[in-house]
Design a protein around this motif. Structure first.
Motif, PDB file in Angstrom:
ATOM      1  N   SER A  23       0.822  -1.211   0.000  1.00  0.00           N
ATOM      2  CA  SER A  23       0.000   0.000   0.000  1.00  0.00           C
ATOM      3  C   SER A  23       0.858   1.264   0.000  1.00  0.00           C
ATOM      4  CB  SER A  23      -0.919  -0.025   1.216  1.00  0.00           C
ATOM      5  OG  SER A  23      -1.532   1.209   1.396  1.00  0.00           O
ATOM      6  N   GLU A  24       1.864   1.267   0.871  1.00  0.00           N
ATOM      7  CA  GLU A  24       2.759   2.420   0.959  1.00  0.00           C
ATOM      8  C   GLU A  24       3.472   2.667  -0.368  1.00  0.00           C
ATOM      9  OE1 GLU A  24       5.687   2.325   4.151  1.00  0.00           O
ATOM     10  OE2 GLU A  24       4.039   2.049   5.578  1.00  0.00           O
ATOM     11  N   TYR A  25       3.924   1.571  -0.980  1.00  0.00           N
ATOM     12  CA  TYR A  25       4.628   1.705  -2.255  1.00  0.00           C
ATOM     13  C   TYR A  25       3.702   2.295  -3.315  1.00  0.00           C
ATOM     14  CZ  TYR A  25       7.426   0.935  -6.342  1.00  0.00           C
ATOM     15  OH  TYR A  25       8.137   1.149  -7.491  1.00  0.00           O
ATOM     16  N   ILE A  26       2.495   1.734  -3.390  1.00  0.00           N
ATOM     17  CA  ILE A  26       1.519   2.171  -4.392  1.00  0.00           C
ATOM     18  C   ILE A  26       1.187   3.649  -4.218  1.00  0.00           C
ATOM     19  CG2 ILE A  26      -0.970   2.001  -4.869  1.00  0.00           C
ATOM     20  CD1 ILE A  26      -0.599  -1.006  -5.089  1.00  0.00           C
ATOM     21  N   LYS A  27       1.090   4.085  -2.959  1.00  0.00           N
ATOM     22  CA  LYS A  27       0.723   5.479  -2.690  1.00  0.00           C
ATOM     23  C   LYS A  27       1.857   6.467  -2.970  1.00  0.00           C
ATOM     24  CE  LYS A  27      -3.088   4.659   0.457  1.00  0.00           C
ATOM     25  NZ  LYS A  27      -3.341   4.094   1.781  1.00  0.00           N
ATOM     26  N   LYS A  28       3.028   5.924  -3.316  1.00  0.00           N
ATOM     27  CA  LYS A  28       4.143   6.808  -3.666  1.00  0.00           C
ATOM     28  C   LYS A  28       4.141   7.180  -5.155  1.00  0.00           C
ATOM     29  CE  LYS A  28       7.381   5.405  -0.100  1.00  0.00           C
ATOM     30  NZ  LYS A  28       8.202   4.224   0.202  1.00  0.00           N
ATOM     31  N   ILE A  29       3.386   6.424  -5.948  1.00  0.00           N
ATOM     32  CA  ILE A  29       3.380   6.679  -7.392  1.00  0.00           C
ATOM     33  C   ILE A  29       2.511   7.918  -7.667  1.00  0.00           C
ATOM     34  CG2 ILE A  29       2.996   5.688  -9.688  1.00  0.00           C
ATOM     35  CD1 ILE A  29       2.855   2.901  -8.268  1.00  0.00           C
ATOM     36  N   LYS A  30       3.126   8.934  -8.252  1.00  0.00           N
ATOM     37  CA  LYS A  30       2.401  10.177  -8.492  1.00  0.00           C
ATOM     38  C   LYS A  30       1.871  10.281  -9.919  1.00  0.00           C
ATOM     39  CE  LYS A  30       3.852  13.181  -4.867  1.00  0.00           C
ATOM     40  NZ  LYS A  30       4.021  14.597  -4.511  1.00  0.00           N
ATOM     41  N   VAL A  31       0.773  10.981 -10.031  1.00  0.00           N
ATOM     42  CA  VAL A  31       0.133  11.203 -11.328  1.00  0.00           C
ATOM     43  C   VAL A  31       1.128  11.772 -12.339  1.00  0.00           C
ATOM     44  CG1 VAL A  31      -1.520  12.736 -12.503  1.00  0.00           C
ATOM     45  CG2 VAL A  31      -2.246  11.391 -10.504  1.00  0.00           C
ATOM     46  N   LYS A  32       1.916  12.753 -11.912  1.00  0.00           N
ATOM     47  CA  LYS A  32       2.838  13.420 -12.851  1.00  0.00           C
ATOM     48  C   LYS A  32       3.882  12.469 -13.428  1.00  0.00           C
ATOM     49  CE  LYS A  32       5.962  15.117  -9.242  1.00  0.00           C
ATOM     50  NZ  LYS A  32       6.453  16.293  -8.518  1.00  0.00           N
ATOM     51  N   ASP A  33       4.162  11.379 -12.720  1.00  0.00           N
ATOM     52  CA  ASP A  33       5.194  10.440 -13.177  1.00  0.00           C
ATOM     53  C   ASP A  33       4.686   9.405 -14.186  1.00  0.00           C
ATOM     54  OD1 ASP A  33       7.125  11.656 -11.572  1.00  0.00           O
ATOM     55  OD2 ASP A  33       6.478  10.499  -9.818  1.00  0.00           O
ATOM     56  N   VAL A  34       3.388   9.250 -14.292  1.00  0.00           N
ATOM     57  CA  VAL A  34       2.854   8.210 -15.185  1.00  0.00           C
ATOM     58  C   VAL A  34       1.800   8.720 -16.167  1.00  0.00           C
ATOM     59  CG1 VAL A  34       3.303   6.362 -13.517  1.00  0.00           C
ATOM     60  CG2 VAL A  34       1.075   7.499 -13.511  1.00  0.00           C
ATOM     61  N   LYS A  35       1.422   9.995 -16.063  1.00  0.00           N
ATOM     62  CA  LYS A  35       0.354  10.531 -16.916  1.00  0.00           C
ATOM     63  C   LYS A  35       0.711  10.390 -18.395  1.00  0.00           C
ATOM     64  CE  LYS A  35       1.996  15.298 -16.340  1.00  0.00           C
ATOM     65  NZ  LYS A  35       2.688  15.533 -17.611  1.00  0.00           N
ATOM     66  N   ARG A  36      -0.331  10.304 -19.210  1.00  0.00           N
ATOM     67  CA  ARG A  36      -0.140  10.153 -20.650  1.00  0.00           C
ATOM     68  C   ARG A  36      -0.617  11.409 -21.381  1.00  0.00           C
ATOM     69  NH1 ARG A  36       1.862   4.596 -21.928  1.00  0.00           N
ATOM     70  NH2 ARG A  36       2.197   3.938 -19.782  1.00  0.00           N
ATOM     71  N   VAL A  37      -0.310  11.454 -22.654  1.00  0.00           N
ATOM     72  CA  VAL A  37      -0.719  12.608 -23.461  1.00  0.00           C
ATOM     73  C   VAL A  37      -2.199  12.482 -23.816  1.00  0.00           C
ATOM     74  CG1 VAL A  37      -0.330  13.864 -25.633  1.00  0.00           C
ATOM     75  CG2 VAL A  37       1.614  12.840 -24.406  1.00  0.00           C
ATOM     76  N   PRO A  38      -3.009  13.479 -23.480  1.00  0.00           N
ATOM     77  CA  PRO A  38      -4.441  13.399 -23.793  1.00  0.00           C
ATOM     78  C   PRO A  38      -4.711  13.765 -25.253  1.00  0.00           C
ATOM     79  CG  PRO A  38      -3.963  15.468 -22.703  1.00  0.00           C
ATOM     80  CD  PRO A  38      -2.650  14.730 -22.792  1.00  0.00           C
TER      81      PRO A  38
END
Lengths: 162, 162
Positions: B19-34
């Motif tokens: 859970s802790e690991y998962i909650k470290k992943i930020k939107v800005k690091d994985v977002k895609r081009v819309p």
């Protein structure tokens, strides 16, 4: 004593740990109920079913109740803007047909299912069991569930909930 | 020495760990081009864009380039089987309009994004940054990415890949 705790905190090991856990989740434990239509269902009725059942992918059964095909929102959209009469065209004409369907078994892992979803760029996989009747040369497939991106997103949330 | 290793192997702690690991992943690091269209783009052209860009959700921009709305495959399908002329109706008429759009910020976690996707039953969220211009009473929003179920399914696969 060896600093064994550190082992679990070091990058690779933590990831192995998560990976192992994820690979334990089986398709049969998280699969959802698939929405099915018949091969002779009209495209229009299929679209109505999509909205009524609030789903993204329809699974198509043949007359004997075995999996015959899969229809996505995009398949339906393509036909809806075309020149065909969607009240007359059956989904059997536009569906992706076996054996071209990407499938998964109940004993497979959700990780394997997720990999197939990503690699083949589909929204949902039917969970199937092969049924070989006496005299048949090829297997038929019973559909016992589905694994979808929604499904996997929910598991992701559950993993983060602890 | 305290058996600290066991701590990490005991059920709840393992889950906390993931859970802790998962909650470290930020939107800005994985977002895609819309994929974006304009408010005056016709429903027909929007559908063509959906196929050409191989995407599931279209984001609609106003004349100034700020986020105005979101259009899903189902929104387009509903119009496509209706009585309107899809060559004439602009997406601005059928889109879900701000402030009714579910959004996420770049500094939010993917866990938060996944929760919103599940709770609000959408396929994709626009990643937005509020922009308040002098004299404006309300904020405008710049769209800087998207988070989708495909996105989260890919992260799930990556977590299992180790």
């Amino acid at each position: 004593a060896r600093p064994r705790v550190g082992y679990f905190y070091s990058g690779k090991s933590v990831m192995n740990f998560i990976s192992e856990y994820i690979k334990k989740i089986k398709v049969k434990d998280v699969k959802r109920v698939p929405v099915v239509v018949q091969e002779n269902t009209s495209v229009y009725d299929a679209i109505v079913t999509l909205f009524l059942e609030d789903t993204g992918t329809l699974f198509v059964m043949d007359e004997e109740g075995y999996l015959a095909g899969v229809v996505s929102r995009k398949d339906l959209l393509k036909i809806a803007i075309g020149n065909m009469d969607i009240h007359k065209v059956p989904v059997g004409i536009i569906m992706t047909r076996m054996p071209n369907i990407i499938t998964v078994g109940p004993e497979d892992t959700v990780y394997q299912a997720a990999k197939k979803i990503v690699e083949h760029e589909v929204d949902a996989l039917p969970v199937i069991i092969p049924v070989k009747k006496e005299g048949d040369t090829t297997s038929k497939y019973k559909i016992v569930g589905k694994i979808t991106k929604t499904n996997i997103t929910k598991i992701f949330v559950e993993l983060g909930n602890y």
